[in-house]
Design a protein around this motif. Structure first.
Motif, PDB file in Angstrom:
ATOM      1  N   SER A  72      -5.114  12.562   4.787  1.00 37.74           N
ATOM      2  CA  SER A  72      -4.208  11.510   4.374  1.00 37.74           C
ATOM      3  C   SER A  72      -5.292  10.293   3.933  1.00 37.74           C
ATOM      4  CB  SER A  72      -3.776  10.958   5.754  1.00 37.74           C
ATOM      5  OG  SER A  72      -2.848  12.412   6.348  1.00 37.74           O
ATOM      6  N   PHE A  73      -4.767   9.614   3.136  1.00 36.18           N
ATOM      7  CA  PHE A  73      -5.540   8.317   2.746  1.00 36.18           C
ATOM      8  C   PHE A  73      -4.362   7.471   2.137  1.00 36.18           C
ATOM      9  CE2 PHE A  73      -4.994   9.799  -1.700  1.00 36.18           C
ATOM     10  CZ  PHE A  73      -4.997  11.244  -1.707  1.00 36.18           C
ATOM     11  N   ALA A  74      -4.975   6.157   2.065  1.00 31.81           N
ATOM     12  CA  ALA A  74      -3.928   5.012   1.574  1.00 31.81           C
ATOM     13  C   ALA A  74      -4.477   4.437   0.084  1.00 31.81           C
ATOM     14  CB  ALA A  74      -4.130   3.818   2.656  1.00 31.81           C
TER      15      ALA A  74
ATOM     16  N   ALA B  14       0.856  -1.210  -0.028  1.00 31.85           N
ATOM     17  CA  ALA B  14       0.094   0.157  -0.121  1.00 31.85           C
ATOM     18  C   ALA B  14       0.846   1.206   0.006  1.00 31.85           C
ATOM     19  CB  ALA B  14      -0.965  -0.003   1.373  1.00 31.85           C
ATOM     20  N   ALA B  15       0.046   2.494  -0.086  1.00 32.11           N
ATOM     21  CA  ALA B  15       1.009   3.625  -0.086  1.00 32.11           C
ATOM     22  C   ALA B  15       0.259   4.547   0.654  1.00 32.11           C
ATOM     23  CB  ALA B  15       1.523   4.038  -1.329  1.00 32.11           C
ATOM     24  N   LEU B  16       0.918   5.869   1.241  1.00 29.92           N
ATOM     25  CA  LEU B  16      -0.184   6.784   2.324  1.00 29.92           C
ATOM     26  C   LEU B  16       0.352   7.962   1.500  1.00 29.92           C
ATOM     27  CD1 LEU B  16      -1.468   6.556   4.617  1.00 29.92           C
ATOM     28  CD2 LEU B  16       0.390   7.038   6.189  1.00 29.92           C
ATOM     29  N   ILE B  17      -0.522   8.517   1.280  1.00 30.58           N
ATOM     30  CA  ILE B  17      -0.569   9.786   0.449  1.00 30.58           C
ATOM     31  C   ILE B  17      -0.871  11.059   1.670  1.00 30.58           C
ATOM     32  CG2 ILE B  17      -1.269  11.450  -1.343  1.00 30.58           C
ATOM     33  CD1 ILE B  17      -1.411   9.138  -2.872  1.00 30.58           C
ATOM     34  N   ASN B  18      -0.040  11.949   1.687  1.00 32.39           N
ATOM     35  CA  ASN B  18      -0.442  13.076   2.757  1.00 32.39           C
ATOM     36  C   ASN B  18      -0.630  14.468   1.980  1.00 32.39           C
ATOM     37  OD1 ASN B  18      -1.300  14.240   5.233  1.00 32.39           O
ATOM     38  ND2 ASN B  18       0.926  14.917   5.419  1.00 32.39           N
TER      39      ASN B  18
ATOM     40  N   VAL C 208      -9.469   6.652   4.476  1.00 28.60           N
ATOM     41  CA  VAL C 208      -9.077   7.967   4.565  1.00 28.60           C
ATOM     42  C   VAL C 208      -9.132   8.567   5.902  1.00 28.60           C
ATOM     43  CG1 VAL C 208     -10.097  10.419   3.747  1.00 28.60           C
ATOM     44  CG2 VAL C 208     -10.647   8.297   2.399  1.00 28.60           C
ATOM     45  N   SER C 209      -8.314   9.594   6.225  1.00 27.79           N
ATOM     46  CA  SER C 209      -8.634  10.424   7.533  1.00 27.79           C
ATOM     47  C   SER C 209      -8.158  11.987   7.233  1.00 27.79           C
ATOM     48  CB  SER C 209      -7.744   9.664   8.507  1.00 27.79           C
ATOM     49  OG  SER C 209      -6.613  10.562   9.015  1.00 27.79           O
ATOM     50  N   GLN C 210      -9.079  12.605   7.955  1.00 33.57           N
ATOM     51  CA  GLN C 210      -8.862  14.201   7.947  1.00 33.57           C
ATOM     52  C   GLN C 210      -8.719  14.826   9.254  1.00 33.57           C
ATOM     53  OE1 GLN C 210     -11.738  16.256   5.624  1.00 33.57           O
ATOM     54  NE2 GLN C 210     -10.053  17.936   5.313  1.00 33.57           N
ATOM     55  N   GLY C 211      -7.507  15.413   9.632  1.00 39.52           N
ATOM     56  CA  GLY C 211      -7.253  15.855  10.704  1.00 39.52           C
ATOM     57  C   GLY C 211      -8.557  17.167  11.158  1.00 39.52           C
ATOM     58  N   SER C 212      -8.702  17.046  12.571  1.00 44.56           N
ATOM     59  CA  SER C 212      -9.829  18.042  12.894  1.00 44.56           C
ATOM     60  C   SER C 212      -9.468  19.551  12.436  1.00 44.56           C
ATOM     61  CB  SER C 212     -10.173  17.855  14.288  1.00 44.56           C
ATOM     62  OG  SER C 212      -8.973  18.106  14.995  1.00 44.56           O
ATOM     63  N   SER C 213      -8.196  19.724  12.413  1.00 47.58           N
ATOM     64  CA  SER C 213      -7.843  21.149  12.072  1.00 47.58           C
ATOM     65  C   SER C 213      -8.160  21.388  10.599  1.00 47.58           C
ATOM     66  CB  SER C 213      -6.345  21.242  12.123  1.00 47.58           C
ATOM     67  OG  SER C 213      -5.715  20.641  11.591  1.00 47.58           O
ATOM     68  N   GLU C 214      -8.444  20.309   9.853  1.00 51.23           N
ATOM     69  CA  GLU C 214      -8.744  20.317   8.281  1.00 51.23           C
ATOM     70  C   GLU C 214      -7.423  20.674   7.465  1.00 51.23           C
ATOM     71  OE1 GLU C 214     -12.596  21.863   7.203  1.00 51.23           O
ATOM     72  OE2 GLU C 214     -13.428  20.691   9.014  1.00 51.23           O
TER      73      GLU C 214
ATOM     74  N   MET D 287      -1.820   5.576  10.552  1.00 57.20           N
ATOM     75  CA  MET D 287      -3.055   6.107  10.470  1.00 57.20           C
ATOM     76  C   MET D 287      -4.193   5.163  10.662  1.00 57.20           C
ATOM     77  SD  MET D 287      -4.456   7.065   6.557  1.00 57.20           S
ATOM     78  CE  MET D 287      -6.152   6.944   6.179  1.00 57.20           C
ATOM     79  N   ILE D 288      -5.465   5.613  10.997  1.00 57.45           N
ATOM     80  CA  ILE D 288      -6.332   4.813  11.792  1.00 57.45           C
ATOM     81  C   ILE D 288      -7.830   5.098  11.166  1.00 57.45           C
ATOM     82  CG2 ILE D 288      -7.850   4.084  13.732  1.00 57.45           C
ATOM     83  CD1 ILE D 288      -5.481   4.767  15.522  1.00 57.45           C
TER      84      ILE D 288
END
Ligand code: ADP
Ligand code: ASP
Ligand code: MG
Length: 469
Positions: free
Chosen positions: A367-369, A323-327, A357-363, A435-436
């Motif tokens: 990030s996504f895999a 897999a790969a993680l993109i930020n 997918v995950s998005q920080g609360s600060s927006e 990431m979770i």
């Protein structure tokens, strides 16, 4: 009872395996079942076809390379005919057919070499030869055992797809009509259809393929079109297991599971079933069974609609090692709403599968895999798209050295403390989590680690939830 029986690459890997598969088919016929067979290419052949097609663009002495490749392919398939079939006239018919197919393939490869052009369409045409070569041998072996059988390509069987070469999707309304017409007429004549998995054709008649591992999908599509009683996936392990036995040798067979659980597992990397397989089966409410051709008396796994209540909270652990993680970092507040939309629109347009997918609360970050093989394409497309809109984004970076792990089980729904257990078990092993995510269906918790630590994490989770018992 009417069933679809699908045999994977290892299960038709040589003449002896093909004969074994043919016997499993004729035994089912003797028990009174009406059977449609779907089969893969002999193991590794699809990989080899992809490799040789790509070499035609760059390699030196390409014509000699083609000659050698065709000779090797011919030897392997001829040997399989001799080992699987006794009857001389059946053998001869199949050997002649093989020669024709191999000539056709050789010409196609030479064409690619001269043109130095390999389109997705020609690649599908080349890879279709794996199944086109294996299926007649299996049909011949069944015939040799005394059951009338006919080899068909996916297209001849009626699978009509869109023109998305390499990952084509069936047009179900048309496919249903055609599959019913072609296969019911064979049933009437008491002829058993043996269909190539993996391949179909678009509405113009161009050969398409359904995606790597897609023979399972072919079986489910045909099963759904005919409304069969069971789709039986014959593979090389004792059913769907608590983890890939190549990763965790203590893994055990899961006797029964739900469509949703199977889908989640397949989606998160359990190669034993191709992810899209479950959808047509679920829609038509057809049970899917997974069994081992090397151990056919083992019950394997039954995948069904709803489960009786189960005690086990977690059923299995799956792993996507490549897999790969993109930020995407430093998204300015002004740009945020449109940027998230543009990111996912761009990925959809490029046909890139976002695993999680995950998005920080600060927006300020998204990030996504994605699959490791698609990361460069994704980053290129995103860089182009986001550069167009001015300075909303600070940067896009990616890490190819990651794996995705998923913990799957319908019992997790509404059971508190599973996540805590997952992450403390992994932490105890010193595994770093990048990431979770938790699926909205609450049937899985998934997370990203480095590739090196992923097997350690999978083993730790398998132990923590006592899946070896
Ligand atoms: P086929 O050629 O029969 O389609 P595949 O190689 O595509 O077979 O799939 C079977 C393989 O899937 C097994 O050999 C096993 O290594 C792998 N696998 C991954 N996850 C699982 C799992 N949870 N249960 C069983 N097998 C798994
Ligand atoms: N032969 C194809 C592949 O290797 C399809 C399959 O085996 O399911 O991807
Ligand atoms: Mg497979």
């Amino acid at each position: 009872m009417r069933i679809v029986m699908k045999f994977g690459g290892t299960s038709v890997g040589d003449g002896i395996r093909i004969l074994n598969a043919a016997k499993l088919v004729t035994q089912a016929v003797e028990k009174g079942s009406e059977v449609v067979v779907v089969a893969s290419a002999m193991s590794k052949v699809t990989d080899q076809l992809l490799e040789i097609a790509k070499k035609m663009l760059t390699a030196k002495e390409r014509l000699q390379l083609v000659r050698k490749f065709i000779d090797q392919l011919k030897d392997r398939h001829e040997k399989a005919v001799f080992d699987a079939i006794k009857n001389e006239s059946i053998k001869q018919i199949i050997l002649n057919e093989q020669n024709q197919l191999l000539q056709e393939l050789e010409r196609a490869l030479i064409g690619i070499a001269y043109l130095r052009e390999l389109t997705p369409r020609s690649l599908d045409y080349v890879t279709s030869f794996g199944e086109r070569l294996s299926v007649p041998i299996l049909a011949g072996a069944i015939q040799d055992l005394g059951v009338k059988a006919k080899a068909l390509t996916g297209f001849e069987a009626g699978i009509i797809t869109n023109s998305n070469f390499g990952k084509a999707v069936p047009i179900m309304s048309k496919t249903k009509e055609k599959v019913k017409a072609s296969l019911e007429s064979l049933f009437k004549q008491k002829v058993l259809p043996v269909v190539t998995g993996f391949i179909g054709a678009d509405e113009q008649g161009n050969t398409t393929t359904l995606g790597r591992g897609g023979s399972d999908y072919s079986a489910a599509i045909i099963g759904a079109c005919l409304g069969v009683d069971e789709i039986l996936i014959w593979t090389d392990v004792d059913g769907v297991m608590t983890c890939d036995p190549k990763v965790v040798p203590e893994a055990k067979t899961i006797p029964v599971m739900s469509y949703i659980e199977a889908m989640e597992l397949a989606y998160f990397g359990a190669k034993v079933i191709y992810p899209k397989t479950i959808e047509p089966a679920m829609e038509a409410k057809i049970p899917v069974r997974v069994k081992n051709t090397f151990n056919p008396t083992h019950e394997g796994t039954l995948i069904v609609h709803e489960l009786a209540k189960t005690d086990s909270v977690v059923k299995a652990i799956s792993l996507i090692e490549n897999a790969a993680l993109i930020n995407i970092a430093g998204i300015s507040m002004i740009g945020t709403p449109t940027i998230a939309a543009r990111v996912f629109e761009t990925l959809a347009r490029e046909d890139i599968n976002v695993i999680m997918v995950s998005q920080g609360s600060s927006e300020a970050n998204i990030s996504f895999a994605v699959e490791g093989t698609q990361v460069e394409q994704a980053v290129k497309a995103l860089s182009k798209e986001l550069a167009l809109g001015g300075n909303f984004v600070r940067g896009i970076n990616y890490d190819k050295n990651v794996a995705v792990i998923a913990v799957v089980g319908a019992g997790m729904r509404g059971t508190p403390g599973v996540a805590a257990k997952v992450f403390s078990a992994v932490a105890k092993k010193g595994v770093n989590i990048l990431m979770i995510a938790q699926g909205s269906s609450e049937v899985n918790i998934s997370f990203v680690t480095t590739k090196e630590q992923s097997r350690l994490a999978a083993e730790a989770l398998h132990k923590e939830f006592q899946l070896e018992r």
